[in-house]
Design an enzyme around this catalytic site. Sequence first.
Site, short mmCIF file in Angstrom:
data_model
loop_
_atom_site.label_atom_id
_atom_site.label_comp_id
_atom_site.label_asym_id
_atom_site.label_seq_id
_atom_site.Cartn_x
_atom_site.Cartn_y
_atom_site.Cartn_z
N HIS A 118 0.77 -1.42 -0.03
CA HIS A 118 0.01 -0.11 0.00
C HIS A 118 0.84 1.28 0.08
O HIS A 118 1.49 1.69 1.07
CB HIS A 118 -0.90 -0.12 1.14
CG HIS A 118 -2.12 0.83 1.11
ND1 HIS A 118 -3.39 0.41 1.48
CD2 HIS A 118 -2.71 1.88 0.13
CE1 HIS A 118 -3.97 1.46 1.25
NE2 HIS A 118 -3.59 2.45 0.36
N LEU A 119 1.18 1.58 -1.12
CA LEU A 119 2.31 2.83 -1.33
C LEU A 119 1.37 4.08 -0.68
O LEU A 119 0.26 4.24 -0.49
CB LEU A 119 2.23 3.05 -2.84
CG LEU A 119 1.20 3.77 -3.57
CD1 LEU A 119 1.04 5.28 -3.51
CD2 LEU A 119 1.79 3.42 -5.03
N HIS A 120 2.39 4.88 -0.27
CA HIS A 120 1.97 6.30 0.54
C HIS A 120 3.19 7.36 0.22
O HIS A 120 4.33 6.87 0.15
CB HIS A 120 1.61 6.16 2.05
CG HIS A 120 2.56 5.26 2.57
ND1 HIS A 120 3.03 3.91 2.72
CD2 HIS A 120 3.51 5.67 3.79
CE1 HIS A 120 3.78 3.62 3.56
NE2 HIS A 120 4.14 4.70 3.75
N VAL A 121 2.66 8.53 0.22
CA VAL A 121 3.78 9.63 0.15
C VAL A 121 3.95 10.42 1.49
O VAL A 121 3.01 10.74 1.95
CB VAL A 121 3.24 10.61 -1.01
CG1 VAL A 121 4.33 11.60 -1.40
CG2 VAL A 121 2.89 9.86 -2.20
#
Length: 160
Positions: A118-121
């Site tokens: 679950h990518l996130h910035v």
Amino acid sequence: MEMLHPYWRYEYITAANKQHNPKLFSELPQKTDEEAHILRRNPHSYLTLNAFPYTAGHLLAIPYREVGRLSDLSNEERADLFNLVAYAEDLLTQALHPDGFNVGMNLGLHAGAGFPNHLHVHIVPRWANDHNFMPVIGETHMLHAAVHTLWEQLKKHVVP
């Protein structure tokens, strides 16, 4: 020697020995904004305070859909996510007046991603002269306010 008491780190330290919830970023939006420290909800992504921040005001922009790679997001989802990153920069500038930002992502387990699926910035505000010995020698990050206090402060500047 002066003693430091970063009481907010206790939850992080004790959680380090537990299995973390790989569905955390999918479950956070099901909570109230206050419970999850969500500052803004866009159609495809949301903005929240990092529960274990590097520095005060450390935000995360997270797509609702669980994907591990940018190329797995649709063009619309990517645009929404990066519009949220730009919004976060403006919000932090207005509320906390940082001198700069570190913005980045760790994509993949071996790149340091704590949630590889679950990518996130990360949007991390920085100030002149905020470099100190604590992260290098003490492996500790010092925050000037608790996460919930910062959420309340930032929420005052959120534009619907």
